[in-house]
Design a protein around this motif. Structure first.
Motif, PDB file in Angstrom:
ATOM      1  N   LYS A  90       0.825  -1.207   0.000  1.00  9.27           N
ATOM      2  CA  LYS A  90       0.000   0.000   0.000  1.00  9.27           C
ATOM      3  C   LYS A  90       0.853   1.248   0.000  1.00  9.27           C
ATOM      4  O   LYS A  90       0.502   2.248  -0.593  1.00  9.27           O
ATOM      5  CB  LYS A  90      -0.932  -0.041   1.207  1.00  9.27           C
ATOM      6  CG  LYS A  90      -2.028   0.949   1.152  1.00  9.27           C
ATOM      7  CD  LYS A  90      -3.410   0.387   0.874  1.00  9.27           C
ATOM      8  CE  LYS A  90      -3.575  -0.229  -0.469  1.00  9.27           C
ATOM      9  NZ  LYS A  90      -4.900  -0.727  -0.737  1.00  9.27           N
ATOM     10  N   SER A  91       1.989   1.204   0.697  1.00 13.57           N
ATOM     11  CA  SER A  91       2.809   2.406   0.795  1.00 13.57           C
ATOM     12  C   SER A  91       3.935   2.434  -0.219  1.00 13.57           C
ATOM     13  O   SER A  91       4.885   3.191  -0.066  1.00 13.57           O
ATOM     14  CB  SER A  91       3.384   2.536   2.203  1.00 13.57           C
ATOM     15  OG  SER A  91       2.345   2.735   3.113  1.00 13.57           O
ATOM     16  N   ALA A  92       3.827   1.597  -1.241  1.00  9.54           N
ATOM     17  CA  ALA A  92       4.763   1.654  -2.366  1.00  9.54           C
ATOM     18  C   ALA A  92       6.218   1.616  -1.935  1.00  9.54           C
ATOM     19  O   ALA A  92       7.019   2.449  -2.338  1.00  9.54           O
ATOM     20  CB  ALA A  92       4.502   2.900  -3.209  1.00  9.54           C
ATOM     21  N   GLN A  93       6.566   0.672  -1.089  1.00 10.63           N
ATOM     22  CA  GLN A  93       7.970   0.525  -0.727  1.00 10.63           C
ATOM     23  C   GLN A  93       8.674  -0.336  -1.775  1.00 10.63           C
ATOM     24  O   GLN A  93       8.024  -1.039  -2.547  1.00 10.63           O
ATOM     25  CB  GLN A  93       8.090  -0.111   0.663  1.00 10.63           C
ATOM     26  CG  GLN A  93       7.553   0.783   1.750  1.00 10.63           C
ATOM     27  CD  GLN A  93       8.329   2.076   1.861  1.00 10.63           C
ATOM     28  OE1 GLN A  93       9.455   2.126   2.303  1.00 10.63           O
ATOM     29  NE2 GLN A  93       7.722   3.180   1.412  1.00 10.63           N
ATOM     30  N   ILE A  94       9.973  -0.263  -1.788  1.00  4.26           N
ATOM     31  CA  ILE A  94      10.757  -0.905  -2.839  1.00  4.26           C
ATOM     32  C   ILE A  94      10.322  -2.358  -3.042  1.00  4.26           C
ATOM     33  O   ILE A  94       9.979  -3.033  -2.082  1.00  4.26           O
ATOM     34  CB  ILE A  94      12.264  -0.812  -2.534  1.00  4.26           C
ATOM     35  CG1 ILE A  94      13.089  -1.254  -3.721  1.00  4.26           C
ATOM     36  CG2 ILE A  94      12.641  -1.625  -1.309  1.00  4.26           C
ATOM     37  CD1 ILE A  94      14.539  -0.814  -3.635  1.00  4.26           C
ATOM     38  N   PHE A  95      10.294  -2.804  -4.256  1.00  5.72           N
ATOM     39  CA  PHE A  95       9.810  -4.091  -4.765  1.00  5.72           C
ATOM     40  C   PHE A  95       8.304  -4.032  -5.056  1.00  5.72           C
ATOM     41  O   PHE A  95       7.839  -4.660  -5.998  1.00  5.72           O
ATOM     42  CB  PHE A  95      10.065  -5.266  -3.823  1.00  5.72           C
ATOM     43  CG  PHE A  95      11.520  -5.470  -3.521  1.00  5.72           C
ATOM     44  CD1 PHE A  95      12.432  -5.680  -4.549  1.00  5.72           C
ATOM     45  CD2 PHE A  95      11.996  -5.425  -2.227  1.00  5.72           C
ATOM     46  CE1 PHE A  95      13.773  -5.857  -4.300  1.00  5.72           C
ATOM     47  CE2 PHE A  95      13.342  -5.592  -1.953  1.00  5.72           C
ATOM     48  CZ  PHE A  95      14.232  -5.800  -2.986  1.00  5.72           C
ATOM     49  N   LEU A  96       7.545  -3.340  -4.238  1.00  2.00           N
ATOM     50  CA  LEU A  96       6.107  -3.231  -4.523  1.00  2.00           C
ATOM     51  C   LEU A  96       5.739  -1.779  -4.842  1.00  2.00           C
ATOM     52  O   LEU A  96       4.618  -1.352  -4.660  1.00  2.00           O
ATOM     53  CB  LEU A  96       5.288  -3.731  -3.329  1.00  2.00           C
ATOM     54  CG  LEU A  96       5.400  -5.222  -3.030  1.00  2.00           C
ATOM     55  CD1 LEU A  96       4.572  -5.589  -1.808  1.00  2.00           C
ATOM     56  CD2 LEU A  96       4.939  -6.045  -4.212  1.00  2.00           C
ATOM     57  N   HIS A  97       6.696  -1.029  -5.333  1.00  2.00           N
ATOM     58  CA  HIS A  97       6.458   0.404  -5.543  1.00  2.00           C
ATOM     59  C   HIS A  97       6.002   0.696  -6.956  1.00  2.00           C
ATOM     60  O   HIS A  97       5.585   1.807  -7.245  1.00  2.00           O
ATOM     61  CB  HIS A  97       7.756   1.151  -5.308  1.00  2.00           C
ATOM     62  CG  HIS A  97       8.777   0.816  -6.352  1.00  2.00           C
ATOM     63  ND1 HIS A  97       9.504  -0.337  -6.320  1.00  2.00           N
ATOM     64  CD2 HIS A  97       9.110   1.439  -7.509  1.00  2.00           C
ATOM     65  CE1 HIS A  97      10.274  -0.394  -7.397  1.00  2.00           C
ATOM     66  NE2 HIS A  97      10.056   0.653  -8.135  1.00  2.00           N
ATOM     67  N   THR A  98       6.114  -0.272  -7.852  1.00  2.00           N
ATOM     68  CA  THR A  98       6.025   0.038  -9.289  1.00  2.00           C
ATOM     69  C   THR A  98       4.703   0.661  -9.703  1.00  2.00           C
ATOM     70  O   THR A  98       4.620   1.315 -10.726  1.00  2.00           O
ATOM     71  CB  THR A  98       6.250  -1.222 -10.138  1.00  2.00           C
ATOM     72  OG1 THR A  98       5.308  -2.210  -9.704  1.00  2.00           O
ATOM     73  CG2 THR A  98       7.635  -1.766  -9.960  1.00  2.00           C
ATOM     74  N   TRP A  99       3.681   0.454  -8.899  1.00  2.00           N
ATOM     75  CA  TRP A  99       2.374   0.983  -9.315  1.00  2.00           C
ATOM     76  C   TRP A  99       2.262   2.483  -9.100  1.00  2.00           C
ATOM     77  O   TRP A  99       1.532   3.159  -9.800  1.00  2.00           O
ATOM     78  CB  TRP A  99       1.249   0.276  -8.567  1.00  2.00           C
ATOM     79  CG  TRP A  99       1.273   0.480  -7.080  1.00  2.00           C
ATOM     80  CD1 TRP A  99       1.927  -0.251  -6.157  1.00  2.00           C
ATOM     81  CD2 TRP A  99       0.592   1.512  -6.357  1.00  2.00           C
ATOM     82  NE1 TRP A  99       1.716   0.250  -4.907  1.00  2.00           N
ATOM     83  CE2 TRP A  99       0.893   1.332  -5.004  1.00  2.00           C
ATOM     84  CE3 TRP A  99      -0.237   2.562  -6.729  1.00  2.00           C
ATOM     85  CZ2 TRP A  99       0.399   2.178  -4.012  1.00  2.00           C
ATOM     86  CZ3 TRP A  99      -0.722   3.393  -5.742  1.00  2.00           C
ATOM     87  CH2 TRP A  99      -0.407   3.195  -4.392  1.00  2.00           C
ATOM     88  N   LEU A 100       2.998   3.008  -8.112  1.00  2.00           N
ATOM     89  CA  LEU A 100       2.760   4.406  -7.725  1.00  2.00           C
ATOM     90  C   LEU A 100       3.087   5.413  -8.830  1.00  2.00           C
ATOM     91  O   LEU A 100       2.256   6.269  -9.143  1.00  2.00           O
ATOM     92  CB  LEU A 100       3.503   4.736  -6.424  1.00  2.00           C
ATOM     93  CG  LEU A 100       3.250   6.132  -5.890  1.00  2.00           C
ATOM     94  CD1 LEU A 100       1.786   6.343  -5.581  1.00  2.00           C
ATOM     95  CD2 LEU A 100       4.061   6.399  -4.638  1.00  2.00           C
ATOM     96  N   PRO A 101       4.268   5.327  -9.456  1.00  2.00           N
ATOM     97  CA  PRO A 101       4.538   6.281 -10.537  1.00  2.00           C
ATOM     98  C   PRO A 101       3.516   6.164 -11.674  1.00  2.00           C
ATOM     99  O   PRO A 101       3.080   7.179 -12.213  1.00  2.00           O
ATOM    100  CB  PRO A 101       5.930   5.883 -11.022  1.00  2.00           C
ATOM    101  CG  PRO A 101       6.526   5.111  -9.918  1.00  2.00           C
ATOM    102  CD  PRO A 101       5.423   4.467  -9.175  1.00  2.00           C
TER     103      PRO A 101
END
Lengths: 500, 636
Positions: free
Chosen positions: B233-244
């Protein structure tokens, strides 16, 4: 009150059939009258089933409204009754049938009268399955239900309807033969086919394994479990809309119900023994069919494959052997009954206008059908198990239940939750979003009154059950608790015996 | 009152979502804006009641699920932590609602947009007011849904659709972790209500379990899975790709969801579960590591992006990293403080960027901007305030919260504290660099836009600027005004047990040179970026030319998207087709029904040939049969 209400509910549709049969004359007029008669009958059945539900005592776990009559000599009894596990399936069947009848009116173009007869016969058979308390009676309804479905696919289906109908028939019949043998064997061993008596009885452990497999063969095909699922996509694709709805919403649930009632109830030791088999097949079903759904180009096929994945959750929950798992499974079945019915109806709505199921023929539908887009979106969300919709409660309970028993299974099953988001949203995107590329889509009209009438109740239920699932959980909990405790007691005795 | 606070946005969303087409744009906007404004007024009142007067609310709405031992309710539970979130959520949301009236004025689908915004607000409120994990999960996925709907709001754009699906699916991966965490909690504590779980946790400290071949303490397993949820949910590294990619959505959405509120839900989760996390030093270390790494990694990418919104998105990612490593160091209250101040200045920056984009007629590429600061003076000055606050300019709000985090890292004895403090300072410098780069590229230098002439660039209407003004006030004063409550001398009374500290939290004051280090670096970055991005672009270009591989690495966002595409997306499709064509088609059907029918056909075809109809054939067969039979009888 000693009204034989279950018998009335079960056979009332046949009385409707009787009236329709005597209808002769001009095709269109007959179709109209048959429609009214069958709608009226099915609504009456629905009202009665609601009445049954309200007068049902939720606090006791035993069978209620039991009726018993001698039937074929001393051998087969006519015995019906419902408990918390089965009653909701009766209500579900009675709820879905009128919706199918309304949906049929627009989409079926010829031999309407025969179609309505098939639907009503189907209803009798399906309700019969959930009410019967005698193995032979159960088998009879279970199998007889095949025939109208076979006809629905074979007569009113798409281009490859004959292939699909035979595949459906062959698969299910082959499975059922084993069940029949098992039933005969049980009768020879115990001298009774009365379910209530059998549930109280301990079937000798050495027989349980084979008997379990016999029942399993039939239920696995109907569920359907991997690898005997390939009839389902074909049957769905070829079946007319209301056929798909019945198939997905109710026919598949007969197997889940069978697992709970017979596999767990009659053969607890074998169920325990074979549970790893069920888990592996279900996990494969979830992952495998979800991946397959991801690459489908046909809307109905995609939903059919997703059904297999969803039913994977059901079988996992049942064999978790705890109250969350089993209650979750039952909930998931009811919810899937509503959601898959709704999804097939949604596909039917655009199919009736465009006469194609290819996803690539659509795109940008929400530009021209805003109401449809909203409704379809909500059902898609329910299908991917968004919290607040009915799809979530079943899935989460199953997962909580199985996590207690076997965390690894929960782990793999939960990946299905990610995959379902992928295929559901991509289906929705390809159908509803984007620019309109096909000129035919431009001319589409939004959902009409009768489509609205059948989709709205489903929509309300999906949300209602998601926010207040206790409507269902209250009804089933007593029976499930008792099933689980009886099951655990039987397993415990068996284990003690083994130690000695 | 709490009921009104939570349900007004839902009612607004419902009315406008269903009847919006009949009500018209004006009334729809009026309903949603006013309902959310009322909600935000109520939340400020409740904040003062809860935080200052130390009251708590615990309202049971009705029973949700009862199954076996699992009993949980729909509830509204408000303690200090929740009340802080309530203020952040409703006030930013209300301002964004008002701003959207101006920003979306040319869009034909206003009611739908407003309905989604209100729906989001409701889901976020459900998330923060929950008293159990499952309602939290409901809000958690609910905000994910709203985010999906809003990113894909312009549903005709394929890129928006892909971004929306990507956001939902990547979040689901995180949710998968969260769900497993919840299952673990239920299995071992028998409950998923916060109160019961937190009470049971200290009794389970010695419990070890083995999962996936790893044996570790139960608490660590729970924490790690909860943290995976937070990472998604907080777009931390590895799961961040959706935020940009989520920047495909309308800008007000980015401000509300992808800066101020939804993405901070992960931080909220960790802080809410501080009674669990405190018992797992191991996972806290991991949180520090992940948070610090994210802060650094997102900062480096932010340096080279040219899309104005993406720069701010990576900046958000980076600031979330700060919050996480603060939480990982045990400074939960400081993490929330940064969350609180960040909400103001980041929403300000996003909405300011929106105003710029509006001025340039939907241009987002900073290379096509420049030289307009005189044309849009209000936007310009508000953006400057936002930038100063973000970079931690002394005495603006970002200064108090960010420096508190860096100081905590400095004085902490945690395993990764050294790593965190280095990265904290370095990233603060980078933040300043890319933020000023944004300002200089957007507002200074030469005017580079070909589609619109300089004279056409216009200032935004008041309905957009007034919300910005309020946010600017927050960006300036929120830090100073609340620091004593949140992190200062009164923090124990203020938080009133809504945050759990295993050990007493003590902040050792670092030496003076360290205190001055960050502000000086931050200030140095201003002339530096002015030189590079306005004065002497040639030297920048030659610098890029020398470090081409590194530059490409950064421009391509460390190649995460390509990697995931290669690892997950393509194989999934390939395997799917394989299962379908080969698995179902060739193997199951081939050997199953189709094979069977073929077999039967060919057998019967052969059997048919036996019946040749010639009498001597039959006689011959009979003879052979007879002789075999005779032989058999003679031998045995």
């Amino acid at each position: 009150m000693n009204l034989p209400i279950l018998t009335i509910i079960t056979f009332l549709p046949l009385i409707g059939v009787f009236f329709i049969l005597f209808n002769k004359g001009e095709e269109e007029r007959v179709g109209k009258i048959s429609f009214h008669v069958s709608l009226l009958t099915s609504l009456l059945v629905f009202v009665l089933s609601l009445f049954l539900w309200f007068s049902f005592d939720k606090t006791i776990s035993s069978f209620q409204f039991v009726e018993e009559k001698k039937w074929i000599i001393d051998f087969v009894k006519y015995k019906v009754g419902v408990d918390g596990i089965s009653i909701l399936f009766v209500v579900l069947t009675a709820f879905i049938t009128p919706i199918c009848i309304v949906a049929t009116y627009n989409s079926v173009k010829f031999r309407k009268k025969d179609f309505f007869i098939a639907l009503l016969v189907m209803e009798t058979m399906m309700i019969g399955v959930f009410c019967s308390l005698d193995l032979f009676l159960f088998y009879l309804f279970f199998e007889a239900g095949l025939i109208p479905m076979f006809l629905i696919i074979g007569i009113w289906g798409g281009i490859r309807r004959v292939y699909a109908a035979f595949k459906f028939f062959l698969y299910t019949l082959l499975g059922s033969v084993f069940m029949l043998i098992a039933i005969i064997f049980i009768y020879m061993q115990t001298g009774t086919t009365d379910v209530e008596a059998l549930l109280a009885l301990d079937i000798p452990v050495q027989y349980q394994y084979l008997l379990w497999l016999g029942f399993f063969a039939s239920f696995a095909v109907k569920t359907p479990m991997w690898p005997v699922h390939t009839w389902l996509p074909d049957a769905h694709v070829e079946a007319p809309t209301s056929g798909s709805v019945i198939l997905a919403a109710i026919l598949l649930k007969m197997a889940g119900y069978g697992f709970i009632r017979f596999s767990l109830g009659l053969f607890p030791v074998a169920s325990d023994f074979f549970s790893p088999l069920v888990f592996s097949l279900s996990i494969i079903a979830i992952v495998y069919t979800s991946l397959v759904a991801l690459v489908q180009k046909d809307m109905k096929k995609l939903i059919a494959y997703s059904s297999v994945a969803h039913m994977g959750f059901v079988t996992i929950g049942i064999f978790a052997f705890n109250s969350q798992g089993i209650e979750g499974s039952i909930f998931q079945m009811i919810s899937h009954g509503i959601v898959s019915a709704a999804l097939f109806l949604c596909v039917g709505v655009v199919y009736d206008r465009m006469h194609t199921r290819q996803i690539s023929d659509y795109g940008g539908v929400s530009n021209v059908m805003p109401n449809y887009a909203i409704v379809f979106m909500i059902f898609i969300l329910a299908s991917l198990g968004l919290p607040g919709t009915s799809g979530f409660v079943g899935e989460i309970l199953v997962l909580i239940g199985i996590f207690k028993t076997n965390y690894l299974v929960a782990f793999f099953a939960a990946t299905g939750v990610v995959l379902s988001a992928c295929y559901s949203l991509s289906l929705y995107r390809r159908v509803c979003f984007g620019e309109i590329t096909n000129d035919k889509v431009k001319a589409l009209k939004d959902i009409n009154y009768s489509e609205f009438i059948i989709l709205i109740p489903l929509l309300i239920l999906v949300i209602l059950l998601g926010v207040y699932p206790n409507i269902i959980l209250d009804t089933i909990s007593t029976s499930v608790e008792s099933l689980v405790s009886v099951y655990n007691a039987k397993i415990a005795t068996f284990n003690n015996l083994m130690i000695k | 009152m709490a009921y009104l606070l939570v349900f007004l946005p839902l009612v607004a969303s419902f009315i406008v979502g269903i009847f919006g087409r009949f009500l018209g744009d004006k009334i729809s906007q009026l309903i949603t804006c006013s309902f959310v404004l009322i909600s935000s007024a109520l939340s400020i009142y409740i904040f003062s009641d809860v935080a200052i007067n130390s009251n708590t609310y615990n309202l049971k709405i009705f029973n949700w699920i009862t199954s076996g031992g699992l009993v949980l309710n729909w509830s509204i539970n408000i303690d200090t932590l929740t009340s802080v979130m309530l203020v952040v959520v409703t006030s930013v949301s209300a301002l964004v609602h008002v701003y959207s009236v101006g920003y979306m004025s040319h869009d034909p689908d206003k009611p739908r947009f407003m309905s989604y915004l209100s729906l989001f607000t409701f889901m976020m409120l459900m998330l923060v007011t929950s008293d159990n994990f499952l309602q939290l999960f409901f809000g958690w996925e609910g905000v994910g849904l709203a985010s999906y709907l809003l990113i894909g709001f312009w549903y005709k754009k394929p890129s928006a659709n892909s971004a929306a699906i990507k956001a939902f699916v990547v979040n689901r991966v995180g949710d998968f972790g969260l769900a497993i965490g919840i299952f673990l909690i239920f299995k071992y504590t028998g409950s998923i209500n916060f109160v019961d779980v937190f009470k049971a946790i200290p009794t389970l400290l010695d419990k070890n379990i083995s999962m996936l071949g790893i044996e570790a303490s139960l608490i660590s397993f729970i924490c790690i899975f909860l943290f995976i949820g937070a990472m998604g949910k907080s777009a931390q590294i590895f799961l961040h790709t959706w935020l940009p990619d989520a920047m495909e959505g309308p800008t007000p959405v980015s401000a509300l969801i992808h800066a101020a509120t939804m993405v901070t839900a992960g931080v909220f989760l960790v802080v809410r579960c501080s009674p669990i996390f405190e018992y797992s030093p191991f996972v806290l270390n991991i949180i520090v590591l992940v948070g610090a790494t994210t802060a650094f990694f997102a900062g480096t990418i932010g340096l080279v992006q040219n899309d104005i919104k993406r720069v701010i998105a990576y900046s958000t990612c980076s600031q979330l990293g700060y919050m996480f490593f603060a939480a990982g160091l045990g400074a939960y209250h400081i993490a929330i403080f940064h969350l609180f101040t960040h909400a103001f200045f980041k929403a300000l920056l996003f909405l300011g960027a929106g105003s710029v984009i509006h001025a340039f007629n939907d241009e987002q590429n900073m290379r096509h901007m420049g030289g307009v600061w005189k044309k849009i003076p209000y936007t310009y000055s508000l953006m400057i305030i936002g930038t100063l606050a973000l970079t931690g300019f002394p005495f603006l709000s970002g200064f108090f919260s960010k420096d508190a985090i860096i100081e905590t890292a400095y004085s902490s004895t945690s395993f990764f504290a050294g790593y965190a403090v280095t990265i904290g300072v370095l990233t603060a410098f980078m933040t300043s660099l890319y933020s000023w780069r944004l300002i200089f590229m957007t507002f200074h230098g030469t005017f580079n836009n070909k589609n619109i002439s300089l004279s056409k660039v216009h200032e935004s209407p008041a309905v957009m600027l007034v919300p910005l003004l309020f946010l600017a006030l927050g960006a300036i004063f929120a830090g100073y005004a609340f620091k004593d409550y949140f992190i200062g001398s009164q923090f124990i009374q203020f938080w009133n047990n809504s945050i759990f500290f295993l050990k007493e939290f003590v902040l050792h004051h670092p030496p003076l040179w360290f205190l001055l280090l960050t502000p000086i670096l931050v200030l140095l970055a201003i002339p530096l970026s002015y030189y590079f991005f306005v004065k002497d672009k040639k030297s920048l270009d030659s610098f890029i030319e020398i470090n081409k591989p590194l530059y490409n690495f950064l421009v391509n966002k460390w190649y995460f998207d390509e990697l995931y595409d290669f690892l997950f997306v393509k194989p999934a499709k390939k395997i799917g087709s394989f299962f379908w064509k080969i698995g179902d088609g060739t193997i199951i059907d081939g050997f199953g029904p189709d094979g069977l029918t073929k077999l039967i056909k060919s057998v019967s075809n052969k059997a048919v040939q036996f019946q040749s109809g010639f009498l001597y054939h039959y006689a011959f067969v009979i003879l052979i049969g007879l002789s075999i039979l005779l032989t058999y009888m003679m031998i045995f």
